[in-house]
Design a protein around this motif. Structure first.
Motif, PDB file in Angstrom:
ATOM      1  N   PHE A   1      69.393 -48.948   3.680  1.00 14.97           N
ATOM      2  CA  PHE A   1      69.960 -48.840   2.333  1.00 14.97           C
ATOM      3  C   PHE A   1      69.181 -47.831   1.479  1.00 14.97           C
ATOM      4  CE2 PHE A   1      69.525 -50.036  -2.129  1.00 14.97           C
ATOM      5  CZ  PHE A   1      70.832 -49.944  -2.565  1.00 14.97           C
ATOM      6  N   TYR A   2      67.844 -48.024   1.404  1.00 14.55           N
ATOM      7  CA  TYR A   2      67.044 -47.131   0.554  1.00 14.55           C
ATOM      8  C   TYR A   2      67.071 -45.697   1.077  1.00 14.55           C
ATOM      9  CZ  TYR A   2      65.043 -50.912  -2.270  1.00 14.55           C
ATOM     10  OH  TYR A   2      64.868 -51.952  -3.134  1.00 14.55           O
ATOM     11  N   THR A   3      67.098 -45.516   2.401  1.00 16.00           N
ATOM     12  CA  THR A   3      67.134 -44.159   2.955  1.00 16.00           C
ATOM     13  C   THR A   3      68.449 -43.472   2.602  1.00 16.00           C
ATOM     14  OG1 THR A   3      65.844 -45.016   4.798  1.00 16.00           O
ATOM     15  CG2 THR A   3      66.715 -42.793   5.036  1.00 16.00           C
ATOM     16  N   LEU A   4      69.554 -44.182   2.814  1.00 16.31           N
ATOM     17  CA  LEU A   4      70.870 -43.595   2.554  1.00 16.31           C
ATOM     18  C   LEU A   4      71.076 -43.314   1.066  1.00 16.31           C
ATOM     19  CD1 LEU A   4      73.781 -42.806   3.306  1.00 16.31           C
ATOM     20  CD2 LEU A   4      74.366 -45.229   3.340  1.00 16.31           C
ATOM     21  N   VAL A   5      70.930 -44.336   0.230  1.00 15.03           N
ATOM     22  CA  VAL A   5      71.184 -44.164  -1.211  1.00 15.03           C
ATOM     23  C   VAL A   5      70.120 -43.267  -1.830  1.00 15.03           C
ATOM     24  CG1 VAL A   5      71.579 -45.367  -3.398  1.00 15.03           C
ATOM     25  CG2 VAL A   5      72.335 -46.407  -1.272  1.00 15.03           C
ATOM     26  N   GLY A   6      68.868 -43.401  -1.351  1.00 13.04           N
ATOM     27  CA  GLY A   6      67.779 -42.561  -1.873  1.00 13.04           C
ATOM     28  C   GLY A   6      67.979 -41.095  -1.543  1.00 13.04           C
ATOM     29  N   THR A   7      68.495 -40.790  -0.334  1.00 12.34           N
ATOM     30  CA  THR A   7      68.743 -39.387   0.034  1.00 12.34           C
ATOM     31  C   THR A   7      69.800 -38.779  -0.889  1.00 12.34           C
ATOM     32  OG1 THR A   7      68.192 -39.887   2.322  1.00 12.34           O
ATOM     33  CG2 THR A   7      69.393 -37.847   1.935  1.00 12.34           C
ATOM     34  N   HIS A   8      70.834 -39.579  -1.196  1.00 17.67           N
ATOM     35  CA  HIS A   8      71.854 -39.094  -2.135  1.00 17.67           C
ATOM     36  C   HIS A   8      71.233 -38.865  -3.519  1.00 17.67           C
ATOM     37  CE1 HIS A   8      75.073 -39.599  -5.145  1.00 17.67           C
ATOM     38  NE2 HIS A   8      75.770 -38.869  -4.306  1.00 17.67           N
ATOM     39  N   GLY A   9      70.405 -39.822  -3.969  1.00 14.43           N
ATOM     40  CA  GLY A   9      69.755 -39.699  -5.280  1.00 14.43           C
ATOM     41  C   GLY A   9      68.843 -38.478  -5.340  1.00 14.43           C
ATOM     42  N   LEU A  10      68.164 -38.198  -4.232  1.00 14.48           N
ATOM     43  CA  LEU A  10      67.293 -37.015  -4.153  1.00 14.48           C
ATOM     44  C   LEU A  10      68.124 -35.737  -4.267  1.00 14.48           C
ATOM     45  CD1 LEU A  10      64.285 -36.340  -3.668  1.00 14.48           C
ATOM     46  CD2 LEU A  10      64.830 -36.105  -1.248  1.00 14.48           C
ATOM     47  N   HIS A  11      69.287 -35.739  -3.618  1.00 14.47           N
ATOM     48  CA  HIS A  11      70.191 -34.584  -3.720  1.00 14.47           C
ATOM     49  C   HIS A  11      70.610 -34.359  -5.174  1.00 14.47           C
ATOM     50  CE1 HIS A  11      70.628 -34.513   0.645  1.00 14.47           C
ATOM     51  NE2 HIS A  11      71.329 -33.421   0.529  1.00 14.47           N
TER      52      HIS A  11
ATOM     53  N   ASP B   1      74.905 -30.689   5.653  1.00 17.04           N
ATOM     54  CA  ASP B   1      74.458 -31.801   4.811  1.00 17.04           C
ATOM     55  C   ASP B   1      75.343 -33.025   5.043  1.00 17.04           C
ATOM     56  OD1 ASP B   1      72.302 -32.115   3.152  1.00 17.04           O
ATOM     57  OD2 ASP B   1      73.492 -31.993   1.317  1.00 17.04           O
ATOM     58  N   CYS B   2      76.614 -32.750   5.270  1.00 14.70           N
ATOM     59  CA  CYS B   2      77.574 -33.806   5.570  1.00 14.70           C
ATOM     60  C   CYS B   2      77.174 -34.536   6.860  1.00 14.70           C
ATOM     61  CB  CYS B   2      78.955 -33.165   5.708  1.00 14.70           C
ATOM     62  SG  CYS B   2      80.258 -34.291   6.085  1.00 14.70           S
ATOM     63  N   ILE B   3      76.683 -33.773   7.848  1.00  7.35           N
ATOM     64  CA  ILE B   3      76.260 -34.366   9.117  1.00  7.35           C
ATOM     65  C   ILE B   3      74.993 -35.213   8.913  1.00  7.35           C
ATOM     66  CG2 ILE B   3      75.459 -33.827  11.471  1.00  7.35           C
ATOM     67  CD1 ILE B   3      77.339 -31.323  11.268  1.00  7.35           C
ATOM     68  N   LEU B   4      74.095 -34.748   8.025  1.00  2.09           N
ATOM     69  CA  LEU B   4      72.910 -35.555   7.670  1.00  2.09           C
ATOM     70  C   LEU B   4      73.356 -36.912   7.116  1.00  2.09           C
ATOM     71  CD1 LEU B   4      69.879 -36.036   6.766  1.00  2.09           C
ATOM     72  CD2 LEU B   4      70.524 -34.922   4.640  1.00  2.09           C
ATOM     73  N   PHE B   5      74.299 -36.891   6.165  1.00  2.00           N
ATOM     74  CA  PHE B   5      74.771 -38.145   5.586  1.00  2.00           C
ATOM     75  C   PHE B   5      75.520 -38.983   6.616  1.00  2.00           C
ATOM     76  CE2 PHE B   5      73.989 -36.099   1.440  1.00  2.00           C
ATOM     77  CZ  PHE B   5      73.273 -37.127   0.849  1.00  2.00           C
ATOM     78  N   ALA B   6      76.234 -38.323   7.544  1.00  2.00           N
ATOM     79  CA  ALA B   6      76.944 -39.062   8.594  1.00  2.00           C
ATOM     80  C   ALA B   6      75.967 -39.896   9.410  1.00  2.00           C
ATOM     81  CB  ALA B   6      77.696 -38.093   9.500  1.00  2.00           C
ATOM     82  N   SER B   7      74.811 -39.302   9.781  1.00  2.00           N
ATOM     83  CA  SER B   7      73.857 -40.066  10.599  1.00  2.00           C
ATOM     84  C   SER B   7      73.236 -41.203   9.788  1.00  2.00           C
ATOM     85  CB  SER B   7      72.796 -39.143  11.203  1.00  2.00           C
ATOM     86  OG  SER B   7      72.314 -38.261  10.245  1.00  2.00           O
ATOM     87  N   LEU B   8      72.994 -40.982   8.491  1.00  2.00           N
ATOM     88  CA  LEU B   8      72.445 -42.069   7.664  1.00  2.00           C
ATOM     89  C   LEU B   8      73.477 -43.177   7.451  1.00  2.00           C
ATOM     90  CD1 LEU B   8      70.411 -40.036   5.014  1.00  2.00           C
ATOM     91  CD2 LEU B   8      69.552 -41.241   7.005  1.00  2.00           C
ATOM     92  N   PHE B   9      74.754 -42.786   7.285  1.00  2.00           N
ATOM     93  CA  PHE B   9      75.825 -43.786   7.160  1.00  2.00           C
ATOM     94  C   PHE B   9      75.932 -44.605   8.439  1.00  2.00           C
ATOM     95  CE2 PHE B   9      77.756 -41.834   3.358  1.00  2.00           C
ATOM     96  CZ  PHE B   9      78.213 -42.980   2.728  1.00  2.00           C
ATOM     97  N   ALA B  10      75.886 -43.914   9.586  1.00  2.00           N
ATOM     98  CA  ALA B  10      75.996 -44.611  10.869  1.00  2.00           C
ATOM     99  C   ALA B  10      74.862 -45.623  11.003  1.00  2.00           C
ATOM    100  CB  ALA B  10      75.958 -43.605  12.013  1.00  2.00           C
ATOM    101  N   THR B  11      73.638 -45.212  10.640  1.00  2.00           N
ATOM    102  CA  THR B  11      72.476 -46.098  10.706  1.00  2.00           C
ATOM    103  C   THR B  11      72.694 -47.317   9.809  1.00  2.00           C
ATOM    104  OG1 THR B  11      71.145 -44.112  10.931  1.00  2.00           O
ATOM    105  CG2 THR B  11      69.955 -46.152  10.488  1.00  2.00           C
ATOM    106  N   TYR B  12      73.162 -47.061   8.589  1.00  2.00           N
ATOM    107  CA  TYR B  12      73.370 -48.156   7.631  1.00  2.00           C
ATOM    108  C   TYR B  12      74.420 -49.146   8.149  1.00  2.00           C
ATOM    109  CZ  TYR B  12      74.597 -50.835   3.543  1.00  2.00           C
ATOM    110  OH  TYR B  12      74.856 -51.882   2.707  1.00  2.00           O
TER     111      TYR B  12
END
Lengths: 101, 202
Positions: free
Chosen positions: B137-147, B34-45
């Motif tokens: 922004f919405y993908t990264l923060v939204g994925t966290h909110g979904l979690h 899950d950390c790697i999922l967030f890493a790729s979204l952070f990198a994109t952002y």
């Protein structure tokens, strides 16, 4: 097997909580009052975030405790390496793209 | 030596116990992925954060009181989920469920604030389709909110099980993993707070 899980105490959770609050307020004050120039400011707030990450890892998630060998810590280190590679690598590679345009 | 040790373990009456600790180990591995999922979204952002395409930038959109409140609410809920684990180790089912309820309520308050933040932004014309910055922004923060939202559902299910079955080796492991998950979500938020919001309003 007695210590197969992490326990911690109210004290360790409270210390972690207070340290996290301090490490949240410091970067907030630094940013809102424009106390540093841009680059040192970014370095300072990222350092504070990493510090808070470590505080939570030790005081909330208790990675020091638990059964040996600590495969969870090994997995975590691998995750940290991959995370760093993805983020730093993307930023570095894409910075060339900015130069071209 | 190692084999003899493993064989001794096999006949051990706490076979079930070993199963549960293996499941906790598996959960750690899930957290790493899950950390790697967030890493790729952070990198994109981080790569796209300056690509506002004529739309609003972070400092025009982010409201300091809102994200500061979200930060402290999530941090406090991480602490109260820790207190829930402590109550469990003391065998106090009532205190355990009580702290889990407090944690879930704080989590719900966090989600409420995030939804109102998103609604305000969309109302101001900053949608996911406005710019690459806002998509990221919405993908990264939204994925966290979904979690966090899924965590709330999971935590509620565990509270119901605890009320019915009490603290058993199985519910013990479930509480342990859900609090681990909750701490992990707070850790992800620290970086969202720093990289997205603080660097956004700088």
């Amino acid at each position: 097997m007695a210590h197969h899980e992490t326990h911690g105490s109210t004290k360790s959770y409270t210390i972690g909580f207070l340290l996290s609050i301090v490490l949240t307020i410091i970067p907030l004050v630094l940013v809102l009052n424009h106390m540093l120039s841009r680059v040192p400011l970014i370095v300072a707030i990222i350092a504070m975030a990493i510090l808070q990450f470590l505080v939570q890892l030790f005081f909330f998630m208790h990675i020091r405790e638990g059964e040996k060998p600590r495969y969870n810590v090994m997995a975590l280190i691998l995750g940290a390496v991959i995370t760093f590679t993805i983020v730093a690598g993307s930023v570095w590679v894409m910075s060339f793209n900015e130069q071209v345009h | 030596m190692a084999q003899a040790h493993a064989a001794a373990h096999h006949d051990h009456p706490h076979d079930h116990h070993d199963q549960e600790s293996l499941k906790i180990m598996g959960f750690w591995i899930f957290l790493v992925t899950d950390c790697i999922l967030f890493a790729s979204l952070f990198a994109t952002y981080v790569v796209l954060r300056t690509h506002t395409a004529g739309g609003p930038a972070g400092h025009e959109l982010f409201e300091v009181p809102g994200f500061v409140a979200e930060t402290f609410i999530l941090l406090t809920s991480s602490y109260t989920s820790g207190l829930a684990t402590l109550a469990m180790h003391k065998g106090n089912t009532k205190a355990l469920i009580g702290w889990l309820i407090v944690t879930a309520l704080l989590g719900a308050a966090f989600i409420g604030l995030e939804i109102s933040e998103f609604a305000n932004m969309v109302h101001e014309g900053a949608t996911i389709a406005t710019s690459a910055f806002l998509s990221a922004f919405y993908t990264l923060v939204g994925t966290h909110g979904l979690h966090v939202s899924l965590g709330l559902v999971w935590m509620t299910a565990i509270m119901i099980q605890l009320a019915r079955r009490g603290i058993t080796p199985v519910t013990h492991r479930k509480v342990f993993t859900v609090t681990l998950y909750w701490h992990f979500l707070d850790v992800v938020w620290i970086f969202l707070f720093t990289v997205v919001y603080l660097m956004g309003v700088m």
